[in-house]
Design a protein around this motif. Structure first.
Motif, short mmCIF file in Angstrom:
data_model
loop_
_atom_site.label_atom_id
_atom_site.label_comp_id
_atom_site.label_asym_id
_atom_site.label_seq_id
_atom_site.Cartn_x
_atom_site.Cartn_y
_atom_site.Cartn_z
N MET A 1 0.85 -1.20 0.00
CA MET A 1 0.00 0.00 0.00
C MET A 1 0.88 1.25 0.00
N ALA A 2 0.56 2.18 -0.92
CA ALA A 2 1.38 3.38 -1.06
C ALA A 2 1.24 4.27 0.17
N ALA A 3 2.34 4.94 0.51
CA ALA A 3 2.33 5.85 1.65
C ALA A 3 1.44 7.05 1.33
N PRO A 4 0.70 7.58 2.32
CA PRO A 4 -0.13 8.76 2.07
C PRO A 4 0.73 9.97 1.71
N MET A 5 0.19 10.80 0.86
CA MET A 5 0.90 11.99 0.40
C MET A 5 0.04 13.22 0.68
N GLU A 6 0.64 14.22 1.33
CA GLU A 6 -0.06 15.46 1.66
C GLU A 6 0.64 16.63 0.98
N LEU A 7 -0.16 17.48 0.36
CA LEU A 7 0.35 18.66 -0.33
C LEU A 7 -0.10 19.91 0.40
N SER A 8 0.85 20.71 0.86
CA SER A 8 0.55 22.00 1.47
C SER A 8 0.67 23.08 0.40
N CYS A 9 -0.36 23.90 0.27
CA CYS A 9 -0.33 24.91 -0.80
C CYS A 9 -1.24 26.07 -0.42
N TRP A 10 -1.13 27.14 -1.21
CA TRP A 10 -2.03 28.27 -1.06
C TRP A 10 -3.39 27.89 -1.62
N GLY A 11 -4.44 28.42 -1.00
CA GLY A 11 -5.79 28.12 -1.44
C GLY A 11 -6.20 28.93 -2.65
N GLY A 12 -7.49 28.86 -2.97
CA GLY A 12 -7.97 29.47 -4.20
C GLY A 12 -9.06 30.49 -4.00
N TRP A 14 -11.80 33.16 -6.92
CA TRP A 14 -12.15 33.49 -8.31
C TRP A 14 -12.32 32.24 -9.17
N GLY A 15 -12.85 31.17 -8.59
CA GLY A 15 -13.08 29.95 -9.36
C GLY A 15 -11.85 29.10 -9.57
N LEU A 16 -10.75 29.38 -8.87
CA LEU A 16 -9.52 28.60 -9.00
C LEU A 16 -9.27 27.80 -7.73
N PRO A 17 -8.74 26.57 -7.84
CA PRO A 17 -8.40 25.80 -6.64
C PRO A 17 -7.21 26.38 -5.89
N SER A 18 -6.37 27.17 -6.57
CA SER A 18 -5.26 27.87 -5.93
C SER A 18 -4.92 29.09 -6.77
N THR A 38 -3.66 14.43 -0.53
CA THR A 38 -4.48 15.16 0.42
C THR A 38 -3.98 16.60 0.43
N VAL A 39 -4.84 17.53 0.04
CA VAL A 39 -4.43 18.93 -0.11
C VAL A 39 -4.77 19.70 1.16
N ASN A 40 -3.75 20.32 1.74
CA ASN A 40 -3.92 21.18 2.91
C ASN A 40 -3.61 22.61 2.51
N THR A 41 -4.62 23.47 2.57
CA THR A 41 -4.42 24.85 2.13
C THR A 41 -4.18 25.78 3.32
#
Length: 312
Positions: A1-12, A14-18, A38-41
């Protein structure tokens, strides 16, 4: 089973996810390749970035910079370029270099250096995502870093003044947009019917220019004169992020989507209410249901008295 992956990024917005081009690039590539991130904004909390975003964390591995994150995802078998030929792979690298050289400086200038845009849109938006007092410092730091990055690549001879640099970077950016439009043509994506790394980078760079409502919009105005690039951004937002898009989409469809969402919320609310009523009835067997025959109707089909209408 693949290890979980979390992405930290700026949120969105105006209709954009970021709103952040590099975060948007990684998010798009993950969608294209099927990578389960898993996206953490960053959203008005102390989880402010200690370094450049995006950042991918998988077990004890921490990776920043889009190119390194995409390489890691490929090693995990999430490869959006699996069907590309060697020539197409070389073209991908060439176009990404073109984006970073010609389009990125103008994008940074639009967001972080253009005074009216920075004061009315960029600074308040990013500050709203960070807890006080860091919100007073970080946007200014990002603005200075953007200026240094522009001058590092564009500030040498024969361009010495900032005014000359600004004029040149917007000429280069418009030329880059024209080349991208010509390369895309009438195709859905840059290498056919399936999006790849190049599509992720182009989308990451173009979508913020296309969607964010700035007071100074010379680059946005040029982009909107290239309808195939605008359609490209709208298609990715609709198909991969399932967000309502504006611009070249019809207002009627936006209204229909909004009405459908409201209707769905209303139905869910009514369903929850009905379930609660059913639970209450099941828990109260001592109250037998009323019989409809207790209501006496007059000859005209109406109730015989006001009291009968008020009776349960």
């Amino acid at each position: 089973m693949a290890a979980p992956m979390e992405l930290s990024c700026w949120g969105g917005d105006w209709g954009l996810p970021s709103l952040h081009p590099e975060c948007l690039t990684v998010m798009a590539y993950a969608k294209f390749s099927g990578a389960p991130l898993t996206v953490n904004t960053i959203n008005n909390s102390w989880r402010a970035p200690k370094g450049d975003l995006p950042v991918l964390v998988s077990e004890d591995i921490v990776i920043s910079q889009p190119a390194k994150i995409l390489n890691f995802l490929r090693k995990q078998k999430y490869n959006a370029d699996y069907d590309l030929s060697a020539k197409q792979g070389a073209d991908t690298l060439a176009y990404i270099a073109l984006l970073e050289e010609k389009l990125l400086p103008a994008l940074l200038h639009t967001f972080w250096i253009e005074a009216e845009n920075y004061c009315s849109v960029t600074k308040p938006w990013f500050a709203s995502k960070i807890a006080f007092p860091l919100s007073l410092y970080l946007p200014g730091k990002m603005s200075r870093e953007a200026l240094n990055r522009i001058l590092l690549t564009k500030g040498g001879p024969p361009l010495y003044s900032l005014t000359e640099v600004e004029a040149q970077i917007y000429r280069d950016a418009k030329e880059c947009l024209n080349l991208l439009s010509k390369r895309l043509g009438t195709a859905q994506f840059f290498f056919g019917d399936t999006p790849t790394t190049l599509d992720a980078f182009v989308f990451g760079f173009l979508a913020p220019i296309y969607k964010v409502c700035f007071p100074r919009v010379q680059l946005q105005e040029h982009l909107k004169q290239l309808p195939n690039l605008c359609r490209f951004c709208d298609d990715i937002l609709t198909c991969y992020f399932r967000l309502t898009v504006s611009g070249y989409s019809s207002a009627g469809q936006d209204t229909a989507d909004a009405n459908l969402q409201k209707l769905t919320q209303l139905v869910n609310k009514e369903s929850n209410l009905i379930e609660k009523m059913d639970d209450n009835l099941r828990r109260s067997p001592q109250h037998p249901p009323r019989k409809l025959t207790t209501l006496k109707l007059a000859a005209g089909g109406e109730e015989s008295s006001p009291m009968s209408r008020l009776s349960p």
